[in-house]
Design an enzyme around this catalytic site. Structure first.
Site, PDB file in Angstrom:
ATOM      1  N   GLY A   1       0.836  -3.635   4.401  1.00 39.97           N
ATOM      2  CA  GLY A   1       0.456  -3.435   2.999  1.00 39.97           C
ATOM      3  C   GLY A   1       1.582  -3.007   2.080  1.00 39.97           C
ATOM      4  O   GLY A   1       1.589  -3.341   0.898  1.00 39.97           O
TER       5      GLY A   1
ATOM      6  N   GLU B   1       4.269   3.868   1.635  1.00 34.40           N
ATOM      7  CA  GLU B   1       2.915   3.379   1.920  1.00 34.40           C
ATOM      8  C   GLU B   1       2.338   2.620   0.734  1.00 34.40           C
ATOM      9  O   GLU B   1       2.740   2.839  -0.411  1.00 34.40           O
ATOM     10  CB  GLU B   1       2.001   4.561   2.261  1.00 34.40           C
ATOM     11  CG  GLU B   1       1.828   4.791   3.751  1.00 34.40           C
ATOM     12  CD  GLU B   1       0.927   3.736   4.427  1.00 34.40           C
ATOM     13  OE1 GLU B   1       0.594   2.706   3.802  1.00 34.40           O
ATOM     14  OE2 GLU B   1       0.552   3.961   5.588  1.00 34.40           O
ATOM     15  N   ASP B   2       1.384   1.758   1.023  1.00 34.05           N
ATOM     16  CA  ASP B   2       0.667   1.068  -0.051  1.00 34.05           C
ATOM     17  C   ASP B   2      -0.355   1.990  -0.696  1.00 34.05           C
ATOM     18  O   ASP B   2      -0.437   2.102  -1.908  1.00 34.05           O
ATOM     19  CB  ASP B   2       0.001  -0.222   0.460  1.00 34.05           C
ATOM     20  CG  ASP B   2      -0.869  -0.022   1.698  1.00 34.05           C
ATOM     21  OD1 ASP B   2      -0.874   1.088   2.293  1.00 34.05           O
ATOM     22  OD2 ASP B   2      -1.554  -0.979   2.092  1.00 34.05           O
TER      23      ASP B   2
ATOM     24  N   ASP C   1      -5.273   6.985   1.653  1.00 32.13           N
ATOM     25  CA  ASP C   1      -6.732   6.993   1.549  1.00 32.13           C
ATOM     26  C   ASP C   1      -7.261   8.239   2.271  1.00 32.13           C
ATOM     27  O   ASP C   1      -7.137   9.331   1.750  1.00 32.13           O
ATOM     28  CB  ASP C   1      -7.240   5.670   2.136  1.00 32.13           C
ATOM     29  CG  ASP C   1      -8.716   5.436   1.940  1.00 32.13           C
ATOM     30  OD1 ASP C   1      -9.240   5.764   0.872  1.00 32.13           O
ATOM     31  OD2 ASP C   1      -9.360   4.912   2.861  1.00 32.13           O
TER      32      ASP C   1
ATOM     33  N   LYS D   1      -5.670   7.759  -3.393  1.00 30.47           N
ATOM     34  CA  LYS D   1      -7.114   7.955  -3.606  1.00 30.47           C
ATOM     35  C   LYS D   1      -7.458   9.356  -3.119  1.00 30.47           C
ATOM     36  O   LYS D   1      -7.990   9.524  -2.021  1.00 30.47           O
ATOM     37  CB  LYS D   1      -7.911   6.953  -2.753  1.00 30.47           C
ATOM     38  CG  LYS D   1      -8.202   5.606  -3.367  1.00 30.47           C
ATOM     39  CD  LYS D   1      -9.141   4.840  -2.433  1.00 30.47           C
ATOM     40  CE  LYS D   1      -9.265   3.390  -2.824  1.00 30.47           C
ATOM     41  NZ  LYS D   1      -9.978   2.622  -1.750  1.00 30.47           N
TER      42      LYS D   1
ATOM     43  N   PHE E   1     -12.521  -0.378  -3.916  1.00 33.31           N
ATOM     44  CA  PHE E   1     -11.666  -1.165  -3.028  1.00 33.31           C
ATOM     45  C   PHE E   1     -10.752  -2.061  -3.854  1.00 33.31           C
ATOM     46  O   PHE E   1     -11.210  -2.911  -4.604  1.00 33.31           O
ATOM     47  CB  PHE E   1     -12.498  -1.987  -2.046  1.00 33.31           C
ATOM     48  CG  PHE E   1     -11.681  -2.419  -0.870  1.00 33.31           C
ATOM     49  CD1 PHE E   1     -11.430  -1.542   0.178  1.00 33.31           C
ATOM     50  CD2 PHE E   1     -11.095  -3.680  -0.830  1.00 33.31           C
ATOM     51  CE1 PHE E   1     -10.635  -1.909   1.253  1.00 33.31           C
ATOM     52  CE2 PHE E   1     -10.302  -4.063   0.238  1.00 33.31           C
ATOM     53  CZ  PHE E   1     -10.074  -3.179   1.278  1.00 33.31           C
TER      54      PHE E   1
ATOM     55  N   ASP F   1      -4.707  -5.803   0.996  1.00 33.84           N
ATOM     56  CA  ASP F   1      -5.545  -6.941   1.397  1.00 33.84           C
ATOM     57  C   ASP F   1      -7.018  -6.584   1.505  1.00 33.84           C
ATOM     58  O   ASP F   1      -7.398  -5.424   1.627  1.00 33.84           O
ATOM     59  CB  ASP F   1      -5.095  -7.450   2.770  1.00 33.84           C
ATOM     60  CG  ASP F   1      -5.506  -6.498   3.897  1.00 33.84           C
ATOM     61  OD1 ASP F   1      -5.148  -5.307   3.831  1.00 33.84           O
ATOM     62  OD2 ASP F   1      -6.222  -6.947   4.817  1.00 33.84           O
TER      63      ASP F   1
ATOM     64  N   ARG G   1      -2.959 -10.324  -0.659  1.00 31.64           N
ATOM     65  CA  ARG G   1      -1.726  -9.533  -0.678  1.00 31.64           C
ATOM     66  C   ARG G   1      -0.725 -10.099  -1.688  1.00 31.64           C
ATOM     67  O   ARG G   1       0.114  -9.374  -2.217  1.00 31.64           O
ATOM     68  CB  ARG G   1      -1.061  -9.529   0.710  1.00 31.64           C
ATOM     69  CG  ARG G   1      -1.857  -8.811   1.793  1.00 31.64           C
ATOM     70  CD  ARG G   1      -0.964  -8.608   3.018  1.00 31.64           C
ATOM     71  NE  ARG G   1      -1.693  -8.289   4.233  1.00 31.64           N
ATOM     72  CZ  ARG G   1      -2.080  -7.067   4.596  1.00 31.64           C
ATOM     73  NH1 ARG G   1      -1.825  -6.039   3.805  1.00 31.64           N
ATOM     74  NH2 ARG G   1      -2.724  -6.873   5.721  1.00 31.64           N
TER      75      ARG G   1
HETATM   76  P1  IMP Z   1      -5.896   6.012   5.810  1.00 31.09           P
HETATM   77  O1  IMP Z   1      -5.169   6.763   4.719  1.00 31.09           O
HETATM   78  O2  IMP Z   1      -5.516   6.437   7.189  1.00 31.09           O
HETATM   79  O3  IMP Z   1      -7.383   6.022   5.585  1.00 31.09           O
HETATM   80  O4  IMP Z   1      -5.495   4.474   5.776  1.00 31.09           O
HETATM   81  C1  IMP Z   1      -5.007   3.868   4.637  1.00 31.09           C
HETATM   82  C2  IMP Z   1      -4.963   2.381   4.887  1.00 31.09           C
HETATM   83  O5  IMP Z   1      -6.279   1.826   4.674  1.00 31.09           O
HETATM   84  C3  IMP Z   1      -4.065   1.701   3.906  1.00 31.09           C
HETATM   85  O6  IMP Z   1      -2.738   1.591   4.386  1.00 31.09           O
HETATM   86  C4  IMP Z   1      -4.738   0.357   3.718  1.00 31.09           C
HETATM   87  O7  IMP Z   1      -4.304  -0.545   4.717  1.00 31.09           O
HETATM   88  C5  IMP Z   1      -6.208   0.645   3.928  1.00 31.09           C
HETATM   89  N1  IMP Z   1      -6.914   0.830   2.635  1.00 31.09           N
HETATM   90  C6  IMP Z   1      -7.493   1.954   2.161  1.00 31.09           C
HETATM   91  N2  IMP Z   1      -8.064   1.769   0.952  1.00 31.09           N
HETATM   92  C7  IMP Z   1      -7.821   0.472   0.634  1.00 31.09           C
HETATM   93  C8  IMP Z   1      -8.150  -0.351  -0.521  1.00 31.09           C
HETATM   94  O8  IMP Z   1      -8.774   0.066  -1.523  1.00 31.09           O
HETATM   95  N3  IMP Z   1      -7.723  -1.640  -0.461  1.00 31.09           N
HETATM   96  C9  IMP Z   1      -7.043  -2.172   0.595  1.00 31.09           C
HETATM   97  N4  IMP Z   1      -6.702  -1.438   1.675  1.00 31.09           N
HETATM   98  C10 IMP Z   1      -7.102  -0.138   1.705  1.00 31.09           C
HETATM   99 MG    MG Z   2      -1.759  -0.141   5.423  1.00 28.33          MG
END
Ligand code: IMP
Ligand code: MG
Length: 183
Positions: A48, A103-104, A107, A135, A156, A163, A169
């Protein structure tokens, strides 16, 4: 159902190409200021963050190295435990390096929290986090980004590297998907 034309699957644009350009320029300037005289290594967690990484590195005007990692987080069912399995490791030795994880989106933060614990054991001089999107409402792990491009609501989002089911992407802007795409 996916449309033939990607644009038709987008409900609204959250960040335009121009707005993204401004964000990248600002974050690049912050990183350049903070890391002058240090051993900056940008680490992109694939896939991402690849678009943000490519733009960000060109908005930074001090010497740096780049490297890439592929990780998968596994758990039971839909809730990821955040436990990280390294699929592709770094090529670079991190000892004495000032590591900036790119990071992208941050979350729940579980994956990055666990990845950071693993990387700390490799004796970098410092570890910080730079995320294109944050977020904060969704956070479940004790982790915060040091550099944030933009905060986004709990929707989302796709495009600019992010993606849905490996698609979108390559959209040059950040958008919210129409519900019919994933319903
Ligand atoms: P976490 O912070 O461990 O929950 O994981 C984050 C990952 O979840 C990101 O790197 C994305 O790959 C994916 N992700 C979380 N929210 C979104 C979204 O709104 N769109 C697309 N991918 C998301
Ligand atoms: Mg990711």
């Amino acid at each position: 159902m996916f449309s033939e034309n990607m644009q038709d699957d987008i409900e609204k644009v959250l960040l335009s190409e121009e707005e993204i350009q401004e964000i990248v320029t600002r974050v690049g300037a912050e990183v350049s200021r903070d890391y002058r005289g240090k051993n900056l290594v940008l680490v992109s967690v694939l896939k991402g963050s690849v678009v943000f990484m490519a733009d960000l590195m060109r908005a930074i005007d001090i010497p740096l190295s780049i490297d890439f990692m592929v990780v998968s987080s596994y758990g039971n069912g839909t809730e990821s435990s955040g436990k990280v399995k390294i699929i592709k490791d770094l090529d670079l030795d991190l000892s004495g390096q000032d590591l900036l994880l790119v990071e992208d989106i941050l979350d729940t933060g579980r994956t990055l929290y666990n990845l950071r614990e693993i990387l700390k054991m490799r004796s970098p001089s410092s570890i910080k986090i730079c995320t294109f999107l944050d977020k904060p409402e969704r956070r479940q792990a004790d982790i915060a980004a040091d550099y944030v491009g933009a905060r986004v609501p709990d929707e989302f989002v796709v495009g600019y590297g992010l993606d849905y089911s490996q698609r979108y992407r390559n959209l040059p802007y950040l958008g919210v998907l129409k519900p019919r795409v994933y319903e």
